[in-house]
Design a protein around this motif. Sequence first.
Motif, PDB file in Angstrom:
ATOM      1  N   LYS A 138       0.823  -1.209   0.000  1.00 60.23           N
ATOM      2  CA  LYS A 138       0.000   0.000   0.000  1.00 60.23           C
ATOM      3  C   LYS A 138       0.855   1.256   0.000  1.00 60.23           C
ATOM      4  CE  LYS A 138      -1.443   1.925   3.667  1.00 60.23           C
ATOM      5  NZ  LYS A 138      -2.048   2.324   4.960  1.00 60.23           N
ATOM      6  N   ASP A 139       1.917   1.264   0.778  1.00 61.17           N
ATOM      7  CA  ASP A 139       2.781   2.442   0.864  1.00 61.17           C
ATOM      8  C   ASP A 139       3.329   2.820  -0.507  1.00 61.17           C
ATOM      9  OD1 ASP A 139       2.589   2.748   3.674  1.00 61.17           O
ATOM     10  OD2 ASP A 139       4.081   1.173   3.960  1.00 61.17           O
ATOM     11  N   LEU A 140       3.823   1.828  -1.244  1.00 63.33           N
ATOM     12  CA  LEU A 140       4.420   2.109  -2.542  1.00 63.33           C
ATOM     13  C   LEU A 140       3.363   2.390  -3.596  1.00 63.33           C
ATOM     14  CD1 LEU A 140       7.409  -0.410  -2.676  1.00 63.33           C
ATOM     15  CD2 LEU A 140       7.309   1.886  -1.736  1.00 63.33           C
ATOM     16  N   PHE A 141       2.205   1.716  -3.508  1.00 64.74           N
ATOM     17  CA  PHE A 141       1.132   1.939  -4.481  1.00 64.74           C
ATOM     18  C   PHE A 141       0.602   3.366  -4.382  1.00 64.74           C
ATOM     19  CE2 PHE A 141      -3.356   2.117  -5.612  1.00 64.74           C
ATOM     20  CZ  PHE A 141      -3.344   1.577  -6.900  1.00 64.74           C
ATOM     21  N   ILE A 151      -4.163  12.150   0.652  1.00 60.22           N
ATOM     22  CA  ILE A 151      -4.086  10.745   1.050  1.00 60.22           C
ATOM     23  C   ILE A 151      -2.627  10.290   1.094  1.00 60.22           C
ATOM     24  CG2 ILE A 151      -4.633   8.376   0.377  1.00 60.22           C
ATOM     25  CD1 ILE A 151      -7.272   9.364  -0.721  1.00 60.22           C
ATOM     26  N   ILE A 152      -1.862  10.697   0.066  1.00 58.15           N
ATOM     27  CA  ILE A 152      -0.436  10.362   0.028  1.00 58.15           C
ATOM     28  C   ILE A 152       0.287  10.971   1.221  1.00 58.15           C
ATOM     29  CG2 ILE A 152       1.707  10.587  -1.290  1.00 58.15           C
ATOM     30  CD1 ILE A 152       0.022  10.762  -3.815  1.00 58.15           C
ATOM     31  N   GLU A 153       0.007  12.240   1.497  1.00 53.62           N
ATOM     32  CA  GLU A 153       0.683  12.938   2.583  1.00 53.62           C
ATOM     33  C   GLU A 153       0.348  12.323   3.941  1.00 53.62           C
ATOM     34  OE1 GLU A 153      -0.411  17.023   2.097  1.00 53.62           O
ATOM     35  OE2 GLU A 153       1.126  17.394   0.570  1.00 53.62           O
ATOM     36  N   ARG A 154      -0.911  11.918   4.111  1.00 56.66           N
ATOM     37  CA  ARG A 154      -1.302  11.286   5.374  1.00 56.66           C
ATOM     38  C   ARG A 154      -0.574   9.959   5.562  1.00 56.66           C
ATOM     39  NH1 ARG A 154      -7.504   9.677   6.294  1.00 56.66           N
ATOM     40  NH2 ARG A 154      -6.887   8.096   4.756  1.00 56.66           N
ATOM     41  N   MET A 161       8.137   8.493   8.542  1.00 57.70           N
ATOM     42  CA  MET A 161       8.475   8.860   9.920  1.00 57.70           C
ATOM     43  C   MET A 161       8.531  10.377  10.125  1.00 57.70           C
ATOM     44  SD  MET A 161      11.394   5.888  10.599  1.00 57.70           S
ATOM     45  CE  MET A 161      11.414   6.154  12.378  1.00 57.70           C
ATOM     46  N   ARG A 162       7.695  11.096   9.407  1.00 55.50           N
ATOM     47  CA  ARG A 162       7.717  12.562   9.484  1.00 55.50           C
ATOM     48  C   ARG A 162       7.271  13.070  10.844  1.00 55.50           C
ATOM     49  NH1 ARG A 162       6.297  15.352   3.715  1.00 55.50           N
ATOM     50  NH2 ARG A 162       7.167  13.761   2.333  1.00 55.50           N
ATOM     51  N   GLU A 163       6.476  12.247  11.544  1.00 52.44           N
ATOM     52  CA  GLU A 163       5.975  12.686  12.843  1.00 52.44           C
ATOM     53  C   GLU A 163       7.094  12.855  13.861  1.00 52.44           C
ATOM     54  OE1 GLU A 163       6.380   8.310  13.492  1.00 52.44           O
ATOM     55  OE2 GLU A 163       5.817   9.594  11.822  1.00 52.44           O
ATOM     56  N   THR A 164       8.280  12.300  13.566  1.00 56.26           N
ATOM     57  CA  THR A 164       9.415  12.411  14.489  1.00 56.26           C
ATOM     58  C   THR A 164      10.048  13.798  14.461  1.00 56.26           C
ATOM     59  OG1 THR A 164      11.057  11.695  12.856  1.00 56.26           O
ATOM     60  CG2 THR A 164       9.928   9.969  14.112  1.00 56.26           C
ATOM     61  N   GLY A 165       9.803  14.553  13.386  1.00 57.06           N
ATOM     62  CA  GLY A 165      10.404  15.871  13.256  1.00 57.06           C
ATOM     63  C   GLY A 165      11.789  15.866  12.637  1.00 57.06           C
ATOM     64  N   TYR A 166      12.350  14.672  12.451  1.00 54.45           N
ATOM     65  CA  TYR A 166      13.689  14.542  11.847  1.00 54.45           C
ATOM     66  C   TYR A 166      14.728  15.404  12.580  1.00 54.45           C
ATOM     67  CZ  TYR A 166      12.534  11.655   7.777  1.00 54.45           C
ATOM     68  OH  TYR A 166      12.179  10.604   6.953  1.00 54.45           O
ATOM     69  N   ASN A 167      14.575  15.519  13.876  1.00 51.45           N
ATOM     70  CA  ASN A 167      15.486  16.355  14.659  1.00 51.45           C
ATOM     71  C   ASN A 167      16.158  15.581  15.794  1.00 51.45           C
ATOM     72  OD1 ASN A 167      13.315  15.963  16.349  1.00 51.45           O
ATOM     73  ND2 ASN A 167      12.738  18.121  16.493  1.00 51.45           N
ATOM     74  N   GLN A 168      16.142  14.259  15.699  1.00 52.13           N
ATOM     75  CA  GLN A 168      16.722  13.441  16.751  1.00 52.13           C
ATOM     76  C   GLN A 168      17.412  12.224  16.143  1.00 52.13           C
ATOM     77  OE1 GLN A 168      13.481  11.315  18.983  1.00 52.13           O
ATOM     78  NE2 GLN A 168      12.133  12.419  17.552  1.00 52.13           N
TER      79      GLN A 168
END
Length: 265
Positions: A138-141, A151-154, A161-168
């Motif tokens: 599903k992720d790749l489709f 829908i793609i962004e959600r 893993m965008r919810e992590t903030g990419y700051n750690q």
Amino acid sequence: MYDITSSIVTYNTKIDELQKAIESFLNTDLNVQLYISDNSPTDDLKEFINKFNDKRINYTFNDRNGGYGWGHNQIIKKVMGKSNYHLILNPDIYFKNGVLEELFSYMEKNRDTGNIMPMVKYPNGEIQYLCKRIPSPKDLFLRKFCPIKWIIERNNLKYEMRETGYNQIMNVPILSGCFMFIRTEVFENVGLFDERYFMYMEDFDLSRRIHEKYKTIFYPKVEITHAHAKESFKNKKMAKIHLKAAIKYFNKWGWLFDKKRRTTA
């Protein structure tokens, strides 16, 4: 014993981009050796490489295009037992002095880490979200075929893993193949790139194999620039190659049932 070896696989690569990648890697006081693995139809690149007149660069003309992972494997086989770390490097990557030193230092202090990737940004400074959980079909489709952006962004919020903030600093199951700073002994324990993938998904496959036995770390304290990304989203030929690779990946790891995917969700 080299501190770091690196391989860059080329195929009709733009010279100006390759030059920036080469200069970035060699801009260090560490004991390094760079290998250019050329999958191009001709060895025209050899003349350009010779102009550097630098013994730290080794050029290999493969005389055929066996694929991305295959091209890197030709070099990895040569450096096993001869370097502490090996860097899988895309020809469209560049970075400032100090990046290699910082990653080298972290790996020396954290012996349980097998692979490390820094923060990756576009030339305009935007973050490239290259940390990923183990993908489902599903992720790749959705990324390839869904016409509805929200829908793609959600979906990407979790998948990338965008919810992590990419700051750690994070231990991430899937790290991008554009820059893989790998402890060389890892290849002896998990194997090389799976050459059944011609292009795409070979980095997912190798990254998750490493993650099963070592930590695979996202390290945002240093950053690199990646000039290109998502070529398969722009080019129909590349999209077909990506689709074939995805099929091979899920045939190997499982379409509906992937134990590791469930445990890292």
